[in-house]
Design an enzyme around this catalytic site. Structure first.
Site, PDB file in Angstrom:
ATOM      1  N   ASP A   1       0.767  -1.424   0.053  1.00  0.00           N
ATOM      2  CA  ASP A   1       0.122   0.116  -0.087  1.00  0.00           C
ATOM      3  C   ASP A   1       0.902   1.253   0.007  1.00  0.00           C
ATOM      4  O   ASP A   1       1.931   1.135   0.618  1.00  0.00           O
ATOM      5  CB  ASP A   1      -0.861  -0.067   1.174  1.00  0.00           C
TER       6      ASP A   1
ATOM      7  N   ASN B   1       1.322   3.337  -3.057  1.00  0.00           N
ATOM      8  CA  ASN B   1       1.947   3.718  -4.276  1.00  0.00           C
ATOM      9  C   ASN B   1       1.334   5.219  -4.450  1.00  0.00           C
ATOM     10  O   ASN B   1       2.040   6.002  -5.244  1.00  0.00           O
ATOM     11  CB  ASN B   1       1.213   2.907  -5.353  1.00  0.00           C
TER      12      ASN B   1
ATOM     13  N   ARG C   1       0.354   7.589  -2.836  1.00  0.00           N
ATOM     14  CA  ARG C   1       0.941   8.803  -1.805  1.00  0.00           C
ATOM     15  C   ARG C   1       2.363   8.986  -2.244  1.00  0.00           C
ATOM     16  O   ARG C   1       2.877  10.250  -2.130  1.00  0.00           O
ATOM     17  CB  ARG C   1       0.662   8.296  -0.547  1.00  0.00           C
ATOM     18  N   TRP C   2       2.973   8.066  -2.501  1.00  0.00           N
ATOM     19  CA  TRP C   2       4.274   7.932  -3.072  1.00  0.00           C
ATOM     20  C   TRP C   2       4.595   9.094  -4.404  1.00  0.00           C
ATOM     21  O   TRP C   2       5.357   9.849  -4.057  1.00  0.00           O
ATOM     22  CB  TRP C   2       5.066   6.602  -3.334  1.00  0.00           C
TER      23      TRP C   2
ATOM     24  N   ARG D   1      -0.636   9.336  -9.819  1.00  0.00           N
ATOM     25  CA  ARG D   1      -0.699   8.022  -9.149  1.00  0.00           C
ATOM     26  C   ARG D   1      -0.033   6.999  -9.518  1.00  0.00           C
ATOM     27  O   ARG D   1       0.586   6.086  -8.892  1.00  0.00           O
ATOM     28  CB  ARG D   1      -2.266   7.879  -8.574  1.00  0.00           C
TER      29      ARG D   1
ATOM     30  N   ASN E   1     -11.092  -2.649  -5.439  1.00  0.00           N
ATOM     31  CA  ASN E   1     -10.017  -1.785  -6.385  1.00  0.00           C
ATOM     32  C   ASN E   1     -10.838  -1.071  -7.784  1.00  0.00           C
ATOM     33  O   ASN E   1     -10.561  -0.177  -8.089  1.00  0.00           O
ATOM     34  CB  ASN E   1      -8.655  -2.090  -6.417  1.00  0.00           C
ATOM     35  N   TRP E   2     -11.720  -2.050  -7.885  1.00  0.00           N
ATOM     36  CA  TRP E   2     -12.698  -1.613  -9.418  1.00  0.00           C
ATOM     37  C   TRP E   2     -13.431  -0.314  -8.913  1.00  0.00           C
ATOM     38  O   TRP E   2     -13.882   0.405  -9.762  1.00  0.00           O
ATOM     39  CB  TRP E   2     -13.487  -2.612  -9.780  1.00  0.00           C
TER      40      TRP E   2
ATOM     41  N   ARG F   1     -12.097   2.415  -8.307  1.00  0.00           N
ATOM     42  CA  ARG F   1     -11.107   3.570  -8.581  1.00  0.00           C
ATOM     43  C   ARG F   1     -11.401   3.941  -9.755  1.00  0.00           C
ATOM     44  O   ARG F   1     -12.077   3.497 -10.495  1.00  0.00           O
ATOM     45  CB  ARG F   1      -9.755   3.147  -8.590  1.00  0.00           C
TER      46      ARG F   1
ATOM     47  N   SER G   1      -8.101  -4.651   5.058  1.00  0.00           N
ATOM     48  CA  SER G   1      -8.548  -4.367   3.737  1.00  0.00           C
ATOM     49  C   SER G   1      -9.027  -5.546   2.925  1.00  0.00           C
ATOM     50  O   SER G   1      -8.801  -6.019   1.828  1.00  0.00           O
ATOM     51  CB  SER G   1      -7.725  -3.372   2.857  1.00  0.00           C
TER      52      SER G   1
END
Ligand code: IPE
Ligand code: IPE
Ligand code: MG
Length: 268
Positions: free
Chosen positions: A44, A46, A48-49, A57, A92-93, A95, A220
């Protein structure tokens, strides 16, 4: 020609994992006898990085692939038997469409590019989740990679793709119910072992250690059944920054734990 898993160094530096060579590269701070047999990771942070660097993103996801390669190589070199990584959840779909398509294309490209190297290094790769909802091209690559590496004797590398713990449990329950309805199974024969055999992870030991990056204290919907007695290591490190030092810290944290499995610890 496809690139090997490692572009600048051999994937594995220990050669055949005999008893003598197994821990050659293991950091001296680690006890080779008390390594986790199975490490699971929620990759988890990616997004924010990338945001921290003013990047889109999706560039965080691209960088996250390098982290996963690095982690797999280290786990393999250090003699860890299985690595299970959460790549895409059933949630995650939700998103934005462009991010989902980017991820699906990324999975396809990376798998096509890495499969030769993975196979050469005897990695056994499997994809856990509801695979039939993935793009057809990705499904084909997954089927090919799974079949091609099925008898490899190296690290077990499980990539959870369109994976959801609740969905996995519901599907396992439904299959058992169907067997009962057909008169093939006595409900009294359904025990924990029979139930676990119906999960995507059938045949794999439960993870000993769960690592979650980016500092979130939740699982999660990951491996709800299998994590029952896993030791949890949560680090603020964002997944693209997860490196050898971060993995070492997780393993040292693990080796400092007393696992009791509900019993008592006679030495304390
Ligand atoms: C994890 O990073 C990768 C996937 C879930 C595919 P995120 O994309 O969740 O990154 P953050 O949590 O938004 O920083
Ligand atoms: C968990 O990360 C899923 C993966 C790493 C694939 P998320 O970023 O989707 O989790 P939440 O939304 O923070 O719980
Ligand atoms: Mg996230």
């Amino acid at each position: 020609m496809s690139r090997s898993l490692a572009t600048t160094e051999p994937f594995s530096t220990t050669g055949a994992p005999t008893d003598q060579s197994m821990d050659l590269d293991l950091p001296s701070a680690l006890d080779p006898i008390r390594l986790p047999a199975h490490v699971a990771v929620i990759m988890d942070g990616n997004g924010r990085w990338a945001r921290q660097r003013g990047l889109p993103r999706v560039l965080g996801h691209r960088e996250g692939v390098q982290s996963l390669k690095r982690t797999l190589r280290l786990c393999s070199d250090w003699g860890i038997g299985a690595l299970t990584a959460y790549a895409f959840s059933t949630e995650n779909w939700n998103r934005p469409g462009e991010e989902v398509s980017f991820l699906m294309t990324l999975f396809e490209r990376v798998l096509a590019r890495e499969i030769d190297g993975l196979d050469r290094e005897r990695v056994r790769i499997r994809f856990l989740g509801d695979l039939h909802q993935l793009p057809p091209g990705l499904q084909e690559l997954i089927a090919e990679a799974t079949a091609r590496t099925a008898t490899n004797d190296g690290i077990h590398f499980n990539v959870c793709t369109n994976y959801g713990g609740r969905r996995e449990l519901v599907q396992a329950a439904r299959r058992l119910a169907e067997q009962v309805a057909r008169g093939e199974l006595d409900p009294a024969a359904i025990d924990e072992e029979a139930f676990a055999a119906g999960l995507h992870t059938a045949g794999e030991s439960d993870p000993d250690l769960l690592i979650r990056t980016s500092g979130e204290f939740r699982i999660s919907n990951f491996l709800l059944w299998q994590l029952a007695y896993a030791e949890l290591h949560i680090t603020d490190v964002l997944w693209p920054d997860f490196d050898e030092a971060a993995l070492l810290a997780a393993l040292l944290d693990y080796q400092g734990r007393r696992r009791r499995f509900g019993g008592v610890d006679p030495s304390r």
